[in-house]
Design a protein around this motif. Structure first.
Motif, PDB file in Angstrom:
ATOM      1  N   THR A  74       0.921  -1.162  -0.063  1.00 26.57           N
ATOM      2  CA  THR A  74       0.070  -0.018  -0.078  1.00 26.57           C
ATOM      3  C   THR A  74       0.824   1.096  -0.231  1.00 26.57           C
ATOM      4  O   THR A  74       1.942   1.243   0.801  1.00 26.57           O
ATOM      5  CB  THR A  74      -0.844   0.232   1.294  1.00 26.57           C
ATOM      6  N   CYS A 114      -2.310   5.691   0.033  1.00 27.12           N
ATOM      7  CA  CYS A 114      -3.362   4.441   0.738  1.00 27.12           C
ATOM      8  C   CYS A 114      -4.079   3.543  -0.136  1.00 27.12           C
ATOM      9  O   CYS A 114      -5.242   3.285   0.319  1.00 27.12           O
ATOM     10  CB  CYS A 114      -4.297   5.443   1.749  1.00 27.12           C
ATOM     11  N   GLU A 153      -6.472  -4.933   0.331  1.00 33.73           N
ATOM     12  CA  GLU A 153      -7.207  -3.800   0.771  1.00 33.73           C
ATOM     13  C   GLU A 153      -7.390  -3.917   2.169  1.00 33.73           C
ATOM     14  O   GLU A 153      -7.708  -2.906   2.850  1.00 33.73           O
ATOM     15  CB  GLU A 153      -8.804  -4.360   0.050  1.00 33.73           C
ATOM     16  N   GLU A 154      -7.565  -4.855   2.928  1.00 37.55           N
ATOM     17  CA  GLU A 154      -7.667  -4.913   4.078  1.00 37.55           C
ATOM     18  C   GLU A 154      -6.697  -4.203   4.863  1.00 37.55           C
ATOM     19  O   GLU A 154      -6.850  -3.426   5.851  1.00 37.55           O
ATOM     20  CB  GLU A 154      -7.990  -6.366   4.876  1.00 37.55           C
ATOM     21  N   GLU A 157      -6.919  -0.351   4.079  1.00 40.44           N
ATOM     22  CA  GLU A 157      -8.049   0.123   5.079  1.00 40.44           C
ATOM     23  C   GLU A 157      -7.466   0.505   6.573  1.00 40.44           C
ATOM     24  O   GLU A 157      -7.887   1.209   7.160  1.00 40.44           O
ATOM     25  CB  GLU A 157      -9.534  -0.794   5.218  1.00 40.44           C
ATOM     26  N   ALA A 158      -6.579  -0.355   7.113  1.00 43.02           N
ATOM     27  CA  ALA A 158      -6.227  -0.474   8.553  1.00 43.02           C
ATOM     28  C   ALA A 158      -5.345   0.581   8.773  1.00 43.02           C
ATOM     29  O   ALA A 158      -5.234   1.123   9.540  1.00 43.02           O
ATOM     30  CB  ALA A 158      -5.564  -1.769   8.848  1.00 43.02           C
ATOM     31  N   CYS A 160      -4.879   3.537   6.431  1.00 43.34           N
ATOM     32  CA  CYS A 160      -5.491   4.738   6.079  1.00 43.34           C
ATOM     33  C   CYS A 160      -6.791   4.538   6.365  1.00 43.34           C
ATOM     34  O   CYS A 160      -7.643   4.662   5.065  1.00 43.34           O
ATOM     35  CB  CYS A 160      -4.830   5.015   4.606  1.00 43.34           C
ATOM     36  N   PRO A 161      -7.539   4.704   7.205  1.00 45.08           N
ATOM     37  CA  PRO A 161      -8.802   4.500   7.579  1.00 45.08           C
ATOM     38  C   PRO A 161      -9.720   5.725   6.922  1.00 45.08           C
ATOM     39  O   PRO A 161     -10.782   5.359   6.687  1.00 45.08           O
ATOM     40  CB  PRO A 161      -8.962   4.441   8.992  1.00 45.08           C
ATOM     41  N   ASP A 162      -9.104   6.887   6.887  1.00 37.41           N
ATOM     42  CA  ASP A 162      -9.745   8.099   6.480  1.00 37.41           C
ATOM     43  C   ASP A 162      -9.787   8.194   4.906  1.00 37.41           C
ATOM     44  O   ASP A 162     -10.418   9.086   4.111  1.00 37.41           O
ATOM     45  CB  ASP A 162      -9.316   9.266   6.974  1.00 37.41           C
ATOM     46  N   ALA A 164     -10.496   7.174   1.189  1.00 39.29           N
ATOM     47  CA  ALA A 164     -11.253   6.400   0.367  1.00 39.29           C
ATOM     48  C   ALA A 164     -10.350   5.467  -0.671  1.00 39.29           C
ATOM     49  O   ALA A 164      -9.730   6.012  -1.629  1.00 39.29           O
ATOM     50  CB  ALA A 164     -12.236   7.119  -0.586  1.00 39.29           C
ATOM     51  N   ALA A 165     -10.649   4.312  -0.851  1.00 36.38           N
ATOM     52  CA  ALA A 165      -9.977   3.357  -1.666  1.00 36.38           C
ATOM     53  C   ALA A 165     -10.322   3.281  -3.155  1.00 36.38           C
ATOM     54  O   ALA A 165     -11.445   3.276  -3.444  1.00 36.38           O
ATOM     55  CB  ALA A 165      -9.750   2.045  -1.002  1.00 36.38           C
TER      56      ALA A 165
END
Length: 165
Positions: A74, A114, A153-154, A157-158, A160-162, A164-165
């Protein structure tokens, strides 16, 4: 009738048996085709054995330095640097590891922080020197890396939680 075998052109009979001349051109063409085919197959096999690794696998499982690999990770937030002409530098992370990347070019599409990417290249002196970047949302990325996409993807998300992927 004399059925004695002749011994060759100097048998004293005065007759000379003609020697067969082989045309070398077909043989040379065949050799050239075989050599060219061997080179093509060798190049194909070398490119087909690019190991797929996640960043946390660098240094093991065929993912060593000076070997062509496909590395998934990522793009780390705040690390994209396009200040060098024709080069995009950034850091990639996966698991508990990260690696610096120097990509020879400007990644197209939706390349951003991210998101999961796969970079093709070689690791030299701890830096991945890439020549191809596959971004998560491209059809090529999904087609080639489908089984690894969910895990990437998991992780994204962990990290860069803010975003949008």
């Amino acid at each position: 009738m004399d059925l004695t075998p002749r011994s060759g052109p100097d048998d004293g009979s005065g007759t000379v048996t003609p020697k067969k001349k082989r045309n070398l051109l077909p043989i040379l063409v065949l050799v050239a085709v075989l050599v060219a085919g061997g080179v093509i197959v060798t190049q194909f096999l070398n490119s087909a054995v690019d190991y797929f690794c996640n960043v946390d696998e660098v240094g093991s499982n065929g993912c060593e330095e000076d070997r062509r690999i496909r590395l998934q990770g990522t793009v780390e937030a705040g690390t994209i640097d396009k200040s060098l002409p024709g080069v995009t530098a950034f850091s990639m992370a996966f698991g508990d590891a990260e690696i610096d990347v120097e990509y020879d070019g400007i990644p197209g599409g939706i390349f951003k922080e991210c998101i999961p990417v796969v970079v093709h290249g070689e690791i030299r002196n701890g830096v991945l020197e890439g020549d191809l970047v596959e971004v998560k949302h491209s059809n090529e990325y999904v087609e080639v890396n489908d089984e690894n996409l969910e895990e990437a993807e998991e992780f994204a998300e962990a990290e860069c939680p803010d975003a949008a992927a």
